[in-house]
Design a protein around this motif. Sequence first.
Motif, PDB file in Angstrom:
ATOM      1  N   LEU A 134      -5.388 -12.450  -3.847  1.00  0.00           N
ATOM      2  CA  LEU A 134      -4.162 -13.007  -3.265  1.00  0.00           C
ATOM      3  C   LEU A 134      -4.487 -14.038  -2.215  1.00  0.00           C
ATOM      4  O   LEU A 134      -3.845 -15.077  -2.115  1.00  0.00           O
ATOM      5  CB  LEU A 134      -3.320 -11.881  -2.649  1.00  0.00           C
ATOM      6  CG  LEU A 134      -2.502 -11.077  -3.646  1.00  0.00           C
ATOM      7  CD1 LEU A 134      -1.992  -9.790  -3.017  1.00  0.00           C
ATOM      8  CD2 LEU A 134      -1.332 -11.902  -4.168  1.00  0.00           C
ATOM      9  N   ALA A 135      -5.480 -13.741  -1.381  1.00  0.00           N
ATOM     10  CA  ALA A 135      -5.862 -14.644  -0.298  1.00  0.00           C
ATOM     11  C   ALA A 135      -7.340 -14.435  -0.001  1.00  0.00           C
ATOM     12  O   ALA A 135      -7.951 -13.468  -0.466  1.00  0.00           O
ATOM     13  CB  ALA A 135      -5.010 -14.371   0.949  1.00  0.00           C
ATOM     14  N   TYR A 136      -7.905 -15.333   0.788  1.00  0.00           N
ATOM     15  CA  TYR A 136      -9.310 -15.249   1.195  1.00  0.00           C
ATOM     16  C   TYR A 136      -9.457 -16.079   2.459  1.00  0.00           C
ATOM     17  O   TYR A 136      -8.562 -16.862   2.818  1.00  0.00           O
ATOM     18  CB  TYR A 136     -10.229 -15.754   0.082  1.00  0.00           C
ATOM     19  CG  TYR A 136     -10.018 -17.196  -0.298  1.00  0.00           C
ATOM     20  CD1 TYR A 136     -10.941 -18.182   0.049  1.00  0.00           C
ATOM     21  CD2 TYR A 136      -8.881 -17.600  -0.996  1.00  0.00           C
ATOM     22  CE1 TYR A 136     -10.735 -19.516  -0.291  1.00  0.00           C
ATOM     23  CE2 TYR A 136      -8.673 -18.928  -1.336  1.00  0.00           C
ATOM     24  CZ  TYR A 136      -9.600 -19.884  -0.977  1.00  0.00           C
ATOM     25  OH  TYR A 136      -9.391 -21.199  -1.295  1.00  0.00           O
ATOM     26  N   ARG A 168     -11.996 -11.475   1.040  1.00  0.00           N
ATOM     27  CA  ARG A 168     -10.912 -11.626   0.084  1.00  0.00           C
ATOM     28  C   ARG A 168      -9.877 -10.533   0.270  1.00  0.00           C
ATOM     29  O   ARG A 168     -10.180  -9.451   0.761  1.00  0.00           O
ATOM     30  CB  ARG A 168     -11.446 -11.626  -1.350  1.00  0.00           C
ATOM     31  CG  ARG A 168     -12.208 -10.410  -1.690  1.00  0.00           C
ATOM     32  CD  ARG A 168     -12.951 -10.468  -3.022  1.00  0.00           C
ATOM     33  NE  ARG A 168     -13.732  -9.259  -3.111  1.00  0.00           N
ATOM     34  CZ  ARG A 168     -13.217  -8.084  -3.411  1.00  0.00           C
ATOM     35  NH1 ARG A 168     -11.946  -7.960  -3.705  1.00  0.00           N
ATOM     36  NH2 ARG A 168     -13.975  -7.015  -3.429  1.00  0.00           N
ATOM     37  N   VAL A 169      -8.666 -10.848  -0.139  1.00  0.00           N
ATOM     38  CA  VAL A 169      -7.559  -9.894  -0.085  1.00  0.00           C
ATOM     39  C   VAL A 169      -7.012  -9.766  -1.499  1.00  0.00           C
ATOM     40  O   VAL A 169      -6.528 -10.741  -2.073  1.00  0.00           O
ATOM     41  CB  VAL A 169      -6.449 -10.378   0.881  1.00  0.00           C
ATOM     42  CG1 VAL A 169      -5.295  -9.387   0.885  1.00  0.00           C
ATOM     43  CG2 VAL A 169      -6.997 -10.586   2.282  1.00  0.00           C
ATOM     44  N   GLY A 170      -7.108  -8.539  -2.043  1.00  0.00           N
ATOM     45  CA  GLY A 170      -6.545  -8.261  -3.357  1.00  0.00           C
ATOM     46  C   GLY A 170      -5.253  -7.470  -3.204  1.00  0.00           C
ATOM     47  O   GLY A 170      -4.565  -7.570  -2.185  1.00  0.00           O
ATOM     48  N   TYR A 171      -4.995  -6.648  -4.205  1.00  0.00           N
ATOM     49  CA  TYR A 171      -3.753  -5.867  -4.177  1.00  0.00           C
ATOM     50  C   TYR A 171      -3.893  -4.552  -3.409  1.00  0.00           C
ATOM     51  O   TYR A 171      -2.934  -3.810  -3.261  1.00  0.00           O
ATOM     52  CB  TYR A 171      -3.268  -5.603  -5.605  1.00  0.00           C
ATOM     53  CG  TYR A 171      -2.911  -6.873  -6.338  1.00  0.00           C
ATOM     54  CD1 TYR A 171      -1.831  -7.658  -5.930  1.00  0.00           C
ATOM     55  CD2 TYR A 171      -3.656  -7.303  -7.416  1.00  0.00           C
ATOM     56  CE1 TYR A 171      -1.514  -8.831  -6.595  1.00  0.00           C
ATOM     57  CE2 TYR A 171      -3.344  -8.482  -8.091  1.00  0.00           C
ATOM     58  CZ  TYR A 171      -2.273  -9.239  -7.672  1.00  0.00           C
ATOM     59  OH  TYR A 171      -1.961 -10.399  -8.323  1.00  0.00           O
ATOM     60  N   GLY A 172      -5.105  -4.262  -2.933  1.00  0.00           N
ATOM     61  CA  GLY A 172      -5.274  -3.147  -2.013  1.00  0.00           C
ATOM     62  C   GLY A 172      -5.703  -1.828  -2.618  1.00  0.00           C
ATOM     63  O   GLY A 172      -5.741  -0.825  -1.924  1.00  0.00           O
TER      64      GLY A 172
END
Length: 195
Positions: free
Chosen positions: A126-128, A134-138
């Motif tokens: 989703l973001a970095y 990095r940011v995924g769906y968690g």
Amino acid sequence: MDKAELRKRYLAKRKQLSPVEINDLNTALVARFAQIKLEGIGVVHVFYPIPGKIEPDSLRIVNYLREEHPGIRLVLPKSNLDMHTLTHILWTEDTPLAMNRWGITEPEQGEAVDPQSIDLVLIPLLAYDTHGNRVGYGKGFYDRFLASCRPGVVKAGISWFPPEELVTDADPFDVPLDLCIHPKRVIYFRRGNLL
């Protein structure tokens, strides 16, 4: 900015894109991906975009690889939704695919691939940030998977958006990116293992 806020912000940013903008961004991503040197790369782990999440169209990169680098083997993950783990299946044009209960298209069956044999992983996110966090769906699927790969594997994010300055709550067990493919350029964070 923390992960929860970034998830909210970037899911909203995706929804604001028009179909024309999305098409142009996806076309640019393939052009940037084509700039990466793939000598020595034999196995590439890819992801299948989730329609409801408005993700970058990684299938265009898959088509590019199949046309321009037919010797590269492609691998697609199959999710264990209860354990939050992935198995990895060789993806040929004959591999049967089906959608799981989370709306993710994945192999129904096929030849399992050892994560240690993977050379390059294309990672949905989703973001970095400018450090490769990095940011995924968690759910941690990719952190668990990447931790099982060999040390030299190249970890490449794919994003329509530029990096944030800093993910403020990155965890020590989060596995950072080596590079991110962005419509305007390939952003390198670590060059030690890189192509």
